[in-house]
Design a protein around this motif. Structure first.
Motif, PDB file in Angstrom:
ATOM      1  N   THR A 166       0.824  -1.212   0.000  1.00  0.00           N
ATOM      2  CA  THR A 166       0.000   0.000   0.000  1.00  0.00           C
ATOM      3  C   THR A 166       0.855   1.256   0.000  1.00  0.00           C
ATOM      4  N   ALA A 167       1.870   1.297   0.846  1.00  0.00           N
ATOM      5  CA  ALA A 167       2.677   2.512   0.988  1.00  0.00           C
ATOM      6  C   ALA A 167       3.758   2.641  -0.080  1.00  0.00           C
ATOM      7  N   TYR A 168       4.335   1.514  -0.505  1.00  0.00           N
ATOM      8  CA  TYR A 168       5.496   1.586  -1.399  1.00  0.00           C
ATOM      9  C   TYR A 168       5.359   0.797  -2.691  1.00  0.00           C
ATOM     10  N   GLY A 169       4.281   0.047  -2.854  1.00  0.00           N
ATOM     11  CA  GLY A 169       4.092  -0.720  -4.076  1.00  0.00           C
ATOM     12  C   GLY A 169       5.045  -1.883  -4.226  1.00  0.00           C
ATOM     13  N   VAL A 170       5.477  -2.460  -3.094  1.00  0.00           N
ATOM     14  CA  VAL A 170       6.413  -3.582  -3.143  1.00  0.00           C
ATOM     15  C   VAL A 170       5.878  -4.739  -2.305  1.00  0.00           C
ATOM     16  N   ASP A 171       6.430  -5.911  -2.546  1.00  0.00           N
ATOM     17  CA  ASP A 171       6.133  -7.094  -1.743  1.00  0.00           C
ATOM     18  C   ASP A 171       6.858  -6.971  -0.398  1.00  0.00           C
ATOM     19  N   ARG A 172       6.323  -7.627   0.624  1.00  0.00           N
ATOM     20  CA  ARG A 172       6.925  -7.564   1.964  1.00  0.00           C
ATOM     21  C   ARG A 172       8.388  -8.014   1.972  1.00  0.00           C
ATOM     22  N   SER A 173       8.780  -8.828   1.011  1.00  0.00           N
ATOM     23  CA  SER A 173      10.157  -9.333   0.988  1.00  0.00           C
ATOM     24  C   SER A 173      11.157  -8.289   0.477  1.00  0.00           C
ATOM     25  N   ALA A 174      10.686  -7.184  -0.053  1.00  0.00           N
ATOM     26  CA  ALA A 174      11.589  -6.161  -0.597  1.00  0.00           C
ATOM     27  C   ALA A 174      12.458  -5.573   0.511  1.00  0.00           C
ATOM     28  N   GLY A 175      13.716  -5.367   0.204  1.00  0.00           N
ATOM     29  CA  GLY A 175      14.634  -4.743   1.158  1.00  0.00           C
ATOM     30  C   GLY A 175      14.607  -3.228   1.041  1.00  0.00           C
ATOM     31  N   MET A 176      15.232  -2.571   2.005  1.00  0.00           N
ATOM     32  CA  MET A 176      15.262  -1.105   2.001  1.00  0.00           C
ATOM     33  C   MET A 176      15.939  -0.541   0.764  1.00  0.00           C
ATOM     34  N   ALA A 177      16.977  -1.217   0.242  1.00  0.00           N
ATOM     35  CA  ALA A 177      17.653  -0.706  -0.953  1.00  0.00           C
ATOM     36  C   ALA A 177      16.671  -0.609  -2.119  1.00  0.00           C
ATOM     37  N   GLU A 178      15.848  -1.644  -2.312  1.00  0.00           N
ATOM     38  CA  GLU A 178      14.860  -1.602  -3.398  1.00  0.00           C
ATOM     39  C   GLU A 178      13.799  -0.528  -3.156  1.00  0.00           C
ATOM     40  N   ILE A 179      13.295  -0.472  -1.917  1.00  0.00           N
ATOM     41  CA  ILE A 179      12.270   0.531  -1.593  1.00  0.00           C
ATOM     42  C   ILE A 179      12.805   1.935  -1.824  1.00  0.00           C
ATOM     43  N   MET A 180      14.006   2.214  -1.346  1.00  0.00           N
ATOM     44  CA  MET A 180      14.541   3.570  -1.472  1.00  0.00           C
ATOM     45  C   MET A 180      14.950   3.892  -2.904  1.00  0.00           C
ATOM     46  N   ARG A 181      15.361   2.895  -3.679  1.00  0.00           N
ATOM     47  CA  ARG A 181      15.654   3.139  -5.094  1.00  0.00           C
ATOM     48  C   ARG A 181      14.381   3.619  -5.789  1.00  0.00           C
ATOM     49  N   ARG A 182      13.256   2.953  -5.496  1.00  0.00           N
ATOM     50  CA  ARG A 182      11.970   3.344  -6.082  1.00  0.00           C
ATOM     51  C   ARG A 182      11.520   4.714  -5.576  1.00  0.00           C
ATOM     52  N   GLN A 183      11.679   4.945  -4.268  1.00  0.00           N
ATOM     53  CA  GLN A 183      11.265   6.228  -3.695  1.00  0.00           C
ATOM     54  C   GLN A 183      12.098   7.378  -4.254  1.00  0.00           C
ATOM     55  N   SER A 184      13.391   7.159  -4.392  1.00  0.00           N
ATOM     56  CA  SER A 184      14.266   8.187  -4.954  1.00  0.00           C
ATOM     57  C   SER A 184      13.845   8.544  -6.376  1.00  0.00           C
ATOM     58  N   ALA A 185      13.567   7.528  -7.196  1.00  0.00           N
ATOM     59  CA  ALA A 185      13.130   7.785  -8.572  1.00  0.00           C
ATOM     60  C   ALA A 185      11.781   8.496  -8.594  1.00  0.00           C
ATOM     61  N   PHE A 186      10.876   8.092  -7.710  1.00  0.00           N
ATOM     62  CA  PHE A 186       9.546   8.697  -7.660  1.00  0.00           C
ATOM     63  C   PHE A 186       9.632  10.189  -7.306  1.00  0.00           C
ATOM     64  N   TYR A 187      10.370  10.512  -6.265  1.00  0.00           N
ATOM     65  CA  TYR A 187      10.443  11.904  -5.812  1.00  0.00           C
ATOM     66  C   TYR A 187      11.313  12.778  -6.696  1.00  0.00           C
ATOM     67  N   ALA A 188      12.033  12.177  -7.635  1.00  0.00           N
ATOM     68  CA  ALA A 188      12.791  12.981  -8.601  1.00  0.00           C
ATOM     69  C   ALA A 188      11.869  13.827  -9.471  1.00  0.00           C
ATOM     70  N   ALA A 189      10.563  13.517  -9.488  1.00  0.00           N
ATOM     71  CA  ALA A 189       9.606  14.352 -10.233  1.00  0.00           C
ATOM     72  C   ALA A 189       9.628  15.792  -9.745  1.00  0.00           C
ATOM     73  N   HIS A 190      10.079  16.017  -8.509  1.00  0.00           N
ATOM     74  CA  HIS A 190      10.169  17.388  -7.994  1.00  0.00           C
ATOM     75  C   HIS A 190      11.264  18.202  -8.680  1.00  0.00           C
ATOM     76  N   ASP A 191      12.158  17.539  -9.412  1.00  0.00           N
ATOM     77  CA  ASP A 191      13.184  18.275 -10.155  1.00  0.00           C
ATOM     78  C   ASP A 191      12.553  19.228 -11.170  1.00  0.00           C
ATOM     79  N   ASP A 192      11.333  18.913 -11.604  1.00  0.00           N
ATOM     80  CA  ASP A 192      10.669  19.733 -12.619  1.00  0.00           C
ATOM     81  C   ASP A 192       9.633  20.698 -12.031  1.00  0.00           C
ATOM     82  N   ASP A 193       9.570  20.810 -10.702  1.00  0.00           N
ATOM     83  CA  ASP A 193       8.603  21.720 -10.076  1.00  0.00           C
ATOM     84  C   ASP A 193       8.856  23.166 -10.497  1.00  0.00           C
ATOM     85  N   VAL A 194       7.769  23.940 -10.528  1.00  0.00           N
ATOM     86  CA  VAL A 194       7.855  25.360 -10.860  1.00  0.00           C
ATOM     87  C   VAL A 194       7.115  26.145  -9.782  1.00  0.00           C
ATOM     88  N   ILE A 195       7.801  27.081  -9.152  1.00  0.00           N
ATOM     89  CA  ILE A 195       7.139  27.950  -8.180  1.00  0.00           C
ATOM     90  C   ILE A 195       6.265  28.924  -8.959  1.00  0.00           C
TER      91      ILE A 195
END
Length: 200
Positions: A166-195
């Motif tokens: 629900t929170a990360y879109g991964v199976d319970r067996s996923a490790g933190m490295a996989e979760i954070m790799r996905r989270q890092s890519a997801f939040y990179a969308a803020h690189d294109d933010d415009v004030i």
């Protein structure tokens, strides 16, 4: 500060207030009479955020919309300082106290109270008018309430609610490295933010 995120801009009633230092990002709607105070963050990551009429979001609260779980806050709701609402739905007249945390898929019924530092877990439904005591955890549908010292009982219910999926879109067996790799890519969308503006 108003931010265009993922091509979407906030829509704020002229009868609402966004204090200096608050951030409103992406597909966020704020209705008349709502007050967003200093340091609050309302961010529609890849899901919308809606704030109802005459709702108050206090200092340093975070409200985050998710793709499958928009953050929908009803009218006449109090969101306390340092509260965290991620992909949850909150009914009218509810009270979300200081430091409370609501996770994706949570539903808080009208007039319910989530008191100081209490938690409403993923995919949990809190009935209208219910109260989660200070520091307690609501888990399951319908919600069961547990003191924080009852971890094993909380886990017995929570393990069936699929927090990682629900929170990360991964199976319970996923490790933190996989979760954070996905989270890092997801939040990179803020690189294109415009004030696009500063409400202060």
């Amino acid at each position: 500060m108003l931010v265009r995120h993922r091509g979407r801009e906030p829509r704020i009633s002229p009868a609402a207030t966004v204090a200096p230092g608050a951030i409103v990002s992406g597909d966020v709607v704020i209705e008349a009479g709502a007050r967003i105070l200093h340091g609050a963050v309302l961010t529609a990551e890849d899901g919308r955020v809606r704030i109802g009429a005459e709702t108050v979001v206090l200092e340093h609260a975070v409200i985050r919309g998710r793709h499958d779980h928009p953050a929908i806050v009803g009218s006449h709701v109090m969101i306390g300082p340092h509260a965290h609402v991620s992909g949850a739905t909150i009914g009218d007249d509810a009270f979300i106290a200081t430091g409370a945390a609501l996770f994706p898929g949570a539903v808080v019924g009208a007039g319910a109270e989530v008191r100081v530092n209490a938690v409403v877990q993923v995919n949990t439904t809190l009935e209208p008018g219910a109260v989660v005591p200070i520091g307690w955890v609501a888990v399951g549908t319908p919600a069961q309430l547990f003191g924080p010292d009852r971890h094993d009982e909380i886990w017995a219910v929570q393990r069936t609610l699929d927090f990682p999926g629900t929170a990360y879109g991964v199976d319970r067996s996923a490790g933190m490295a996989e979760i954070m790799r996905r989270q890092s890519a997801f939040y990179a969308a803020h690189d294109d933010d415009v004030i696009i503006g500063d409400e202060g």
